[in-house]
Design an enzyme around this catalytic site. Structure first.
Site, short mmCIF file in Angstrom:
data_model
loop_
_atom_site.label_atom_id
_atom_site.label_comp_id
_atom_site.label_asym_id
_atom_site.label_seq_id
_atom_site.Cartn_x
_atom_site.Cartn_y
_atom_site.Cartn_z
N GLU A 263 14.00 16.03 91.44
CA GLU A 263 13.95 14.57 91.55
C GLU A 263 14.83 14.09 92.70
O GLU A 263 14.51 13.09 93.35
CB GLU A 263 14.33 13.91 90.22
CG GLU A 263 13.43 14.27 89.03
CD GLU A 263 11.93 14.09 89.28
OE1 GLU A 263 11.55 13.22 90.10
OE2 GLU A 263 11.13 14.83 88.66
N GLU A 292 5.68 15.58 96.94
CA GLU A 292 5.98 16.81 96.23
C GLU A 292 6.46 17.90 97.19
O GLU A 292 7.20 18.80 96.79
CB GLU A 292 4.74 17.26 95.44
CG GLU A 292 5.01 18.26 94.34
CD GLU A 292 5.78 17.69 93.15
OE1 GLU A 292 6.07 16.47 93.11
OE2 GLU A 292 6.13 18.49 92.26
ZN ZN Z 1 7.63 15.92 91.60
#
Ligand code: ZN
Length: 498
Positions: A263, A292
């Protein structure tokens, strides 16, 4: 931003939609962190109203008129990017009736706690009415948005502009084929994860995780970390307030530790977007795949590497002397990189992770095209687990109910995880090529050169460049699975003596 008068008017007009989205994000964050269960009904209505108002502004005749007035600004300029992104958002919004936007918002807000309960009770049947309703809304959304080849493409495009089912399939095939031998080999290896099990004080876990996020460059003056059942990162309209959440397991170190690194990677991206783009169509990360790539880069390529732990393992040992007193750095490295087919995606190793994504991709395509019924989902899930990973989940809670994505309407979202894995290595290699000193800095717990490269080549651009163009500008090549496959083969070949 250097904008002409017309584009400035467009941005000022759309800022109101951005403000409504930010307010919705705060309510969403609160729902997942502090809201008592009794708040859900009123919250669903508040969120539905905010999404209706934001949708109405984006789809309005005023927006159409301002877009017309803005015309076609000079290619490569901020104005051109603003108009391109705003036009895409506007066209998408005009295709969706307000009623559908409101119903989707309400249904997904209500389904989230229902999913939580269903998972806790291992009761898939209780979630079926929610899933059916949301799937119907998603299919209707795809029909309104339109597509050339497959309804799934319309849903996927919301998260990854330009991506299609037929372009993802060869990538998944490459990854399956390219890792099959290594996956087979690790499936029979002994378990190496023993050092990661024990008693881990939650407060100490939190302090240690935060110290790494700080070292990465996460700015706590523009962020905070709270606890939530599902770790996530969220921001409210710009880089000034970018929050993360995590969850702790007092008996296992890795879930919170690697979720925090993950995160933090998302948050570094959002904190690094040019502040001039705040409240404009260019604010925020450009796609979930690029997002991502950032979280996986920090979590895996950095956070599961030897140079990283050369610096941090002695500090981890100081924090948990009883758990790690007898564990060598090498045994620890092997434990955090232990690979074997397992039930839970978010806890999967780097090698088998994408197989979890392939399975979800195949199932959601089948749901969207109508070849799989919601009630048949648990059986189909277990069959796919057997096919791709060679295991059967213990129950639905650890199977089909483990992720909330389908319950909250995120059809077409899963493939972006694998895109991110692929791009994380391509981007890291490009940074390394320009700055071979990065691993030596990591051994000292320093990440400034890496972060600066990412800021310059990825973060600051926000949504200015489309995902493929961004990757090509940053690495000199279009997105490519080869670097990632090579990375997996080298890393796990060495770890497992293949
Ligand atoms: Zn993620």
């Amino acid at each position: 931003m250097n904008l002409d008068k017309h584009t400035r008017s467009l941005v000022d007009h759309l800022a109101a939609a951005s403000d409504l989205d930010s307010a919705a994000a705060v309510l969403n964050w609160d729902q997942q962190t502090y809201m008592p269960p009794g708040g859900i009904t009123a919250r669903a209505e508040a969120l539905a109203t905010l999404s209706r108002l934001s949708h109405e502004i984006t789809a309005s005749n005023d927006t159409a008129r301002l877009l017309d007035a803005a015309g076609d600004p000079e290619p490569g300029s901020d104005a051109e990017a603003v108009v391109r992104v705003a036009r895409r958002d506007h066209e998408r919004a005009t295709k969706l009736p307000s009623r559908l936007v409101v119903e989707t918002s309400r249904a997904t807000t209500l389904a989230e706690p229902a999913w939580r309960q269903a998972r806790a009770d291992n009761d898939f049947d209780s979630l079926v009415p929610h899933l059916q309703k949301i799937l119907d809304l998603q299919r209707e959304t795809a029909e309104h948005l339109g597509y050339r080849d497959h309804a799934y493409d319309a849903l996927l495009d919301r998260y990854e502009p330009g991506a299609t089912k037929s372009r993802l399939e060869p990538m998944f095939e490459d990854l399956k084929r390219g890792t099959a031998n290594v996956v087979r080999a690790v499936s029979t290896a002994d378990d190496r994860t023993a050092p990661l099990h024990g008693a881990f004080d939650e407060g100490k876990q939190e302090t240690f995780g935060k110290s790494i996020a700080s070292a990465f460059g996460y700015d706590w003056g523009r962020g905070r970390q709270d606890r939530a059942p599902h770790p996530f990162c969220i921001n409210f309209g710009g880089p000034g307030d970018v929050r993360v959440t995590t969850r702790f397991d007092p008996n296992r170190l890795s879930p919170a530790l690697f979720a925090t690194l993950h995160e933090a990677g998302h948050a570094l991206y959002e904190q690094g977007v040019d502040p001039a783009y705040s409240r404009s169509p260019l604010a925020g990360g450009v796609s979930l795949g690029i997002h991502e790539s950032q979280s996986r880069l920090w979590e895996n390529v950095v956070g599961r590497s030897r140079p990283f732990w050369d610096h941090f393992y002695p500090r981890l040992r100081d924090a948990f002397p009883e758990a790690f007193g007898g564990t060598s750095p090498e045994d620890f490295y092997r434990a955090i990189n232990a690979a074997s087919p397992s039930e839970i995606r978010v806890e999967a190793d780097e090698l088998t992770y994408n197989l979890h994504v392939v399975l979800r991709f195949e199932l959601e395509v089948a749901l969207v095209e109508g070849s799989l019924a919601v009630t048949d989902l648990p059986d189909a899930w277990n069959a796919k687990m057997e096919e791709h990973l060679g295991i059967t989940p213990k129950d639905n809670a650890r199977g089909v109910l483990q992720d909330d994505h389908w319950a909250i309407g995120f059809f077409g979202y899963f493939p972006t995880y694998t895109l991110g894995n692929v791009l994380s290595v391509q981007l890291f290699e490009a940074a390394l090529k320009g700055h071979p000193e990065i691993p030596t800095e990591m051994e000292r717990g320093e990440f400034a050169t890496l972060l600066t490269w990412l800021r310059e080549n990825v973060h600051r651009h926000g949504k200015k460049h489309d995902p493929e163009a961004l990757v090509e500008n940053a690495t000199g090549r279009p997105p490519d699975t080869a670097p990632y496959l090579r990375y997996l083969e080298e890393k796990f070949g060495e770890l497992y003596d293949l």
